[in-house]
Structures are given as structure tokens and as C-alpha cells.
Scaffold this active site. Structure first.
Site, PDB file in Angstrom:
ATOM      1  N   ASN A   9     -28.937 -75.233  10.449  1.00  0.00           N
ATOM      2  CA  ASN A   9     -29.902 -76.216   9.955  1.00  0.00           C
ATOM      3  C   ASN A   9     -30.268 -75.819   8.530  1.00  0.00           C
ATOM      4  O   ASN A   9     -31.050 -74.896   8.319  1.00  0.00           O
ATOM      5  CB  ASN A   9     -31.147 -76.195  10.865  1.00  0.00           C
ATOM      6  CG  ASN A   9     -32.247 -77.106  10.354  1.00  0.00           C
ATOM      7  OD1 ASN A   9     -32.042 -77.885   9.424  1.00  0.00           O
ATOM      8  ND2 ASN A   9     -33.418 -77.006  10.958  1.00  0.00           N
ATOM      9  N   TRP A  10     -29.669 -76.524   7.580  1.00  0.00           N
ATOM     10  CA  TRP A  10     -29.872 -76.151   6.175  1.00  0.00           C
ATOM     11  C   TRP A  10     -31.256 -76.566   5.684  1.00  0.00           C
ATOM     12  O   TRP A  10     -31.673 -76.163   4.609  1.00  0.00           O
ATOM     13  CB  TRP A  10     -28.826 -76.815   5.288  1.00  0.00           C
ATOM     14  CG  TRP A  10     -27.409 -76.347   5.518  1.00  0.00           C
ATOM     15  CD1 TRP A  10     -26.958 -75.460   6.470  1.00  0.00           C
ATOM     16  CD2 TRP A  10     -26.261 -76.731   4.757  1.00  0.00           C
ATOM     17  NE1 TRP A  10     -25.611 -75.280   6.358  1.00  0.00           N
ATOM     18  CE2 TRP A  10     -25.144 -76.050   5.314  1.00  0.00           C
ATOM     19  CE3 TRP A  10     -26.053 -77.590   3.685  1.00  0.00           C
ATOM     20  CZ2 TRP A  10     -23.842 -76.206   4.812  1.00  0.00           C
ATOM     21  CZ3 TRP A  10     -24.759 -77.745   3.193  1.00  0.00           C
ATOM     22  CH2 TRP A  10     -23.676 -77.055   3.741  1.00  0.00           C
ATOM     23  N   LYS A  11     -31.928 -77.413   6.408  1.00  0.00           N
ATOM     24  CA  LYS A  11     -33.222 -77.953   5.978  1.00  0.00           C
ATOM     25  C   LYS A  11     -33.078 -78.576   4.574  1.00  0.00           C
ATOM     26  O   LYS A  11     -32.024 -79.114   4.274  1.00  0.00           O
ATOM     27  CB  LYS A  11     -34.302 -76.872   6.027  1.00  0.00           C
ATOM     28  CG  LYS A  11     -34.295 -76.134   7.381  1.00  0.00           C
ATOM     29  CD  LYS A  11     -35.445 -75.241   7.579  1.00  0.00           C
ATOM     30  CE  LYS A  11     -35.249 -74.454   8.871  1.00  0.00           C
ATOM     31  NZ  LYS A  11     -36.414 -73.713   9.267  1.00  0.00           N
ATOM     32  N   HIS A  99     -37.679 -81.101  15.909  1.00  0.00           N
ATOM     33  CA  HIS A  99     -37.870 -79.799  15.253  1.00  0.00           C
ATOM     34  C   HIS A  99     -39.359 -79.599  14.932  1.00  0.00           C
ATOM     35  O   HIS A  99     -40.049 -80.547  14.572  1.00  0.00           O
ATOM     36  CB  HIS A  99     -37.037 -79.741  13.971  1.00  0.00           C
ATOM     37  CG  HIS A  99     -36.916 -78.358  13.425  1.00  0.00           C
ATOM     38  ND1 HIS A  99     -37.932 -77.741  12.730  1.00  0.00           N
ATOM     39  CD2 HIS A  99     -35.908 -77.445  13.500  1.00  0.00           C
ATOM     40  CE1 HIS A  99     -37.546 -76.516  12.388  1.00  0.00           C
ATOM     41  NE2 HIS A  99     -36.317 -76.319  12.851  1.00  0.00           N
ATOM     42  N   GLU A 101     -40.737 -78.458  12.447  1.00  0.00           N
ATOM     43  CA  GLU A 101     -41.110 -78.843  11.083  1.00  0.00           C
ATOM     44  C   GLU A 101     -41.327 -80.348  10.967  1.00  0.00           C
ATOM     45  O   GLU A 101     -41.891 -80.821   9.985  1.00  0.00           O
ATOM     46  CB  GLU A 101     -40.063 -78.329  10.085  1.00  0.00           C
ATOM     47  CG  GLU A 101     -40.206 -76.825   9.900  1.00  0.00           C
ATOM     48  CD  GLU A 101     -38.950 -76.107   9.479  1.00  0.00           C
ATOM     49  OE1 GLU A 101     -38.008 -76.745   8.990  1.00  0.00           O
ATOM     50  OE2 GLU A 101     -38.913 -74.868   9.664  1.00  0.00           O
ATOM     51  N   GLU A 173     -36.938 -73.339  20.574  1.00  0.00           N
ATOM     52  CA  GLU A 173     -37.322 -72.797  19.281  1.00  0.00           C
ATOM     53  C   GLU A 173     -38.813 -72.469  19.288  1.00  0.00           C
ATOM     54  O   GLU A 173     -39.652 -73.335  18.972  1.00  0.00           O
ATOM     55  CB  GLU A 173     -37.039 -73.819  18.175  1.00  0.00           C
ATOM     56  CG  GLU A 173     -35.573 -74.149  18.000  1.00  0.00           C
ATOM     57  CD  GLU A 173     -35.232 -74.350  16.543  1.00  0.00           C
ATOM     58  OE1 GLU A 173     -34.278 -73.730  16.081  1.00  0.00           O
ATOM     59  OE2 GLU A 173     -35.948 -75.101  15.852  1.00  0.00           O
ATOM     60  N   GLY A 179     -38.374 -69.021  10.940  1.00  0.00           N
ATOM     61  CA  GLY A 179     -38.545 -68.642   9.532  1.00  0.00           C
ATOM     62  C   GLY A 179     -39.485 -67.470   9.326  1.00  0.00           C
ATOM     63  O   GLY A 179     -39.914 -67.210   8.201  1.00  0.00           O
ATOM     64  N   SER A 218     -35.293 -67.210  13.791  1.00  0.00           N
ATOM     65  CA  SER A 218     -34.957 -65.928  13.161  1.00  0.00           C
ATOM     66  C   SER A 218     -33.753 -65.248  13.804  1.00  0.00           C
ATOM     67  O   SER A 218     -33.725 -64.022  13.928  1.00  0.00           O
ATOM     68  CB  SER A 218     -36.179 -64.995  13.156  1.00  0.00           C
ATOM     69  OG  SER A 218     -37.223 -65.578  12.405  1.00  0.00           O
ATOM     70  N   GLY A 239     -31.526 -71.323  11.036  1.00  0.00           N
ATOM     71  CA  GLY A 239     -32.070 -71.801   9.766  1.00  0.00           C
ATOM     72  C   GLY A 239     -31.622 -70.893   8.628  1.00  0.00           C
ATOM     73  O   GLY A 239     -30.513 -71.016   8.113  1.00  0.00           O
ATOM     74  N   GLY A 240     -32.480 -69.946   8.261  1.00  0.00           N
ATOM     75  CA  GLY A 240     -32.240 -69.086   7.095  1.00  0.00           C
ATOM     76  C   GLY A 240     -30.847 -68.464   7.057  1.00  0.00           C
ATOM     77  O   GLY A 240     -30.184 -68.477   6.014  1.00  0.00           O
TER      78      GLY A 240
HETATM   79  C1  PEP Z   1     -34.815 -73.517  12.508  1.00  0.00           C
HETATM   80  O1  PEP Z   1     -35.428 -73.980  11.576  1.00  0.00           O
HETATM   81  O2  PEP Z   1     -34.331 -74.277  13.361  1.00  0.00           O
HETATM   82  C2  PEP Z   1     -34.661 -72.071  12.584  1.00  0.00           C
HETATM   83  C3  PEP Z   1     -34.273 -71.549  13.703  1.00  0.00           C
HETATM   84  O3  PEP Z   1     -34.965 -71.375  11.449  1.00  0.00           O
HETATM   85  P1  PEP Z   1     -34.798 -69.779  11.215  1.00  0.00           P
HETATM   86  O4  PEP Z   1     -33.454 -69.392  11.768  1.00  0.00           O
HETATM   87  O5  PEP Z   1     -34.879 -69.598   9.745  1.00  0.00           O
HETATM   88  O6  PEP Z   1     -35.911 -69.119  11.963  1.00  0.00           O
END
Ligand code: PEP
Length: 260
Positions: A9-11, A99, A101, A173, A179, A218, A239-240
């Protein structure tokens, strides 16, 4: 057997040249892993404006594309929105819905009813939704985690008739892990995933055993192996760590190595 899925997920990150470079790096990294890499499904979910050019670049590749949102109406006066059919036209197979966010950020504040409508629209428009559910830190600390998961999952799926398990992906999640660098422990993840699988059985019967439940929050190459070895953890939503080819491919490698 459920084929693990690792989805990035590049956001709202990267520009198009950077996105192309990242996709090229992932493609090279998977090629270096050899044919066994196919045992894990890989997807990237860039900003929607990059779907068409990246789909062009990925022609003939096994890497799948996903979007980060769709609107629930099929067409009309909805300025700024994209329908599921428009996203599917790009060649995308997946869409992330629910999500945190989008549930919790000012300007979105999507509720369970909105998320349910979007899931319905995604399925109707030919996309496979990756439905995110998860508790906040306050909910975990007050012992409400499993109730929150039950509520969010039930609200997401109520009244939907699923034909095959491949048309739905779930992602656990925990909001406090997204994040933050603080991932759920493998035991915490398995407890949540096992609970979701049980609730899926009530909602979707035998299909529940074929529906993939990803962990997100994470996940990194160094913690992925332990999380992905849990019996109900069927991949990751990243994500990251999906923004660098090395770390994303490192997670795919961990998924390949995890005992199933
Ligand atoms: C996400 O936003 O779906 C996610 C899992 O982010 P991160 O891996 O950065 O925690």
C-alpha cells in the site's frame, strides 16, 4: 491451501518515475527468487493516477495491481471520485477498503455502512476488495479487540453472497501498529486472525477456509517470518516497507520460507 498474498500500500507516496523504478526493482527481485516466487502472490497498490501506466509496464508480469479506494456509485455527479469499473479498466484486480486512514482521517471519516457499500460496488465492478479491520489502542487496552473485529467484519459483509473465496481478502490491521514501528506479536495476530476466520465461517460457511486474511501493521523483513508462520496469517498488507524494493521483496521471501 491458501496462496499467500503480499500487497504493498503505497498510500500518497512516490511520483511516477519513482513508482516505475520501484516496480522494476520488485520485478527484478522476484525474478532473482526464481519460479518459486509464484508460490506467493504479489500486488502493489499505487495512487490511482499511476494505475494505467504501471499496468502497461506490468503487462505479462505476475505482479498484480490494486487501488486504494473506489466510490460506491457506478457513475454520475460525484466530483473527484472513481468507480470500481473505472479502476478495473486500468487492469487493477484489487482495491483496499476500510483502511484505518479512511475510517479515522478528517476529510474521510468513512463509517461501516459506507465501507459496506464500497465493498459491494467493488465486487460488482469486477474488483477484489482487501477489507481492512482493526482495533485502536484504546479498544485493545479496554479488552474490546475481538468485539470490534466482529462488528467491523459483520458490517462489511452483511447480506453479500460470495461465490468463490478468491473474490475477497481480509486484512487485520491493528490501528496502533500502522506506521508506528510497533507490530502485533505473532500470538496477538493469530488470536485476531483465528477469531476472524471463525466469524467468516458463520458468514460464508466453507468458503472461510479459502479466504486469505493478511496481517498489516509495521511488517518488515525481520518480523515477517514469525507473523507469516501463524496458521491463519495468509500474507501481509505492507505500508512503509513496500516503498523500497529490497524490503518488500524481503517480506515476500519471508512468506516463501514460512511453514504453512
Ligand atoms: C498500512 O497502511 O496498511 C500499513 C500496514 O502500514 P505500515 O506497514 O507502514 O504499518
Amino acid at each position: 491451501m491458501r496462496r499467500p498474498l503480499v500487497a504493498g500500500n503505497w498510500k500518497m507516496n512516490l511520483n511516477l518515475p519513482q513508482g516505475r523504478e520501484l516496480v522494476g526493482g520488485i520485478r527484478d527481485g522476484l525474478a532473482a527468487l526464481g519460479p518459486a516466487a509464484r508460490n506467493v502472490e504479489t500486488a502493489v497498490c499505487p495512487p490511482a493516477i499511476y494505475l494505467f501506466p504501471l499496468a502497461e509496464m506490468l503487462k505479462g508480469s505476475e505482479i498484480r495491481l490494486g487501488a486504494q479506494d473506489v466510490y460506491y456509485e457506478p457513475k454520475g455527479a460525484f466530483t473527484g471520485d472513481l468507480s470500481a469499473a473505472m479502476v478495473a479498466e486500468s487492469g487493477a484486480s484489487y482495491v483496499i477498503l476500510g483502511h484505518s486512514e479512511r475510517r479515522h482521517t478528517i476529510g474521510h471519516l468513512e463509517d461501516d455502512q459506507m465501507i459496506h457499500r464500497k465493498i459491494r460496488a467493488a465486487l460488482g465492478g469486477g474488483l477484489t476488495p482487501i477489507i481492512c479491520v482493526g482495533e485502536t489502542l484504546a479498544e485493545r487496552e479496554s479488552g474490546q479487540t475481538l468485539d470490534v473485529l466482529t462488528f467491523q467484519l459483520t458490517a462489511a459483509l452483511v447480506g453479500l453472497a460470495l461465490e468463490t473465496p478468491e473474490r475477497l481478502v481480509l486484512a487485520y490491521e491493528p490501528v496502533w501498529a500502522i506506521g508506528t514501528g510497533r507490530n502485533a506479536t505473532p500470538d496477538q495476530a493469530q488470536e485476531a486472525h483465528g477469531h476472524l476466520r471463525g466469524r467468516l465461517r458463520e458468514l460464508a460457511g466453507g468458503l472461510a477456509d479459502g479466504i486469505r486474511i493478511l496481517y498489516g501493521g509495521s511488517m518488515k523483513p525481520d518480523n515477517a517470518g514469525a507473523l507469516l508462520s501463524q496458521p491463519d496469517v495468509d500474507g501481509g498488507l505492507i505500508g512503509g516497507a513496500s516503498l523500497k524494493a529490497d524490503s518488500f521483496v524481503g517480506i515476500i521471501q519471508a512468506a516463501l520460507a514460512a511453514p504453512r
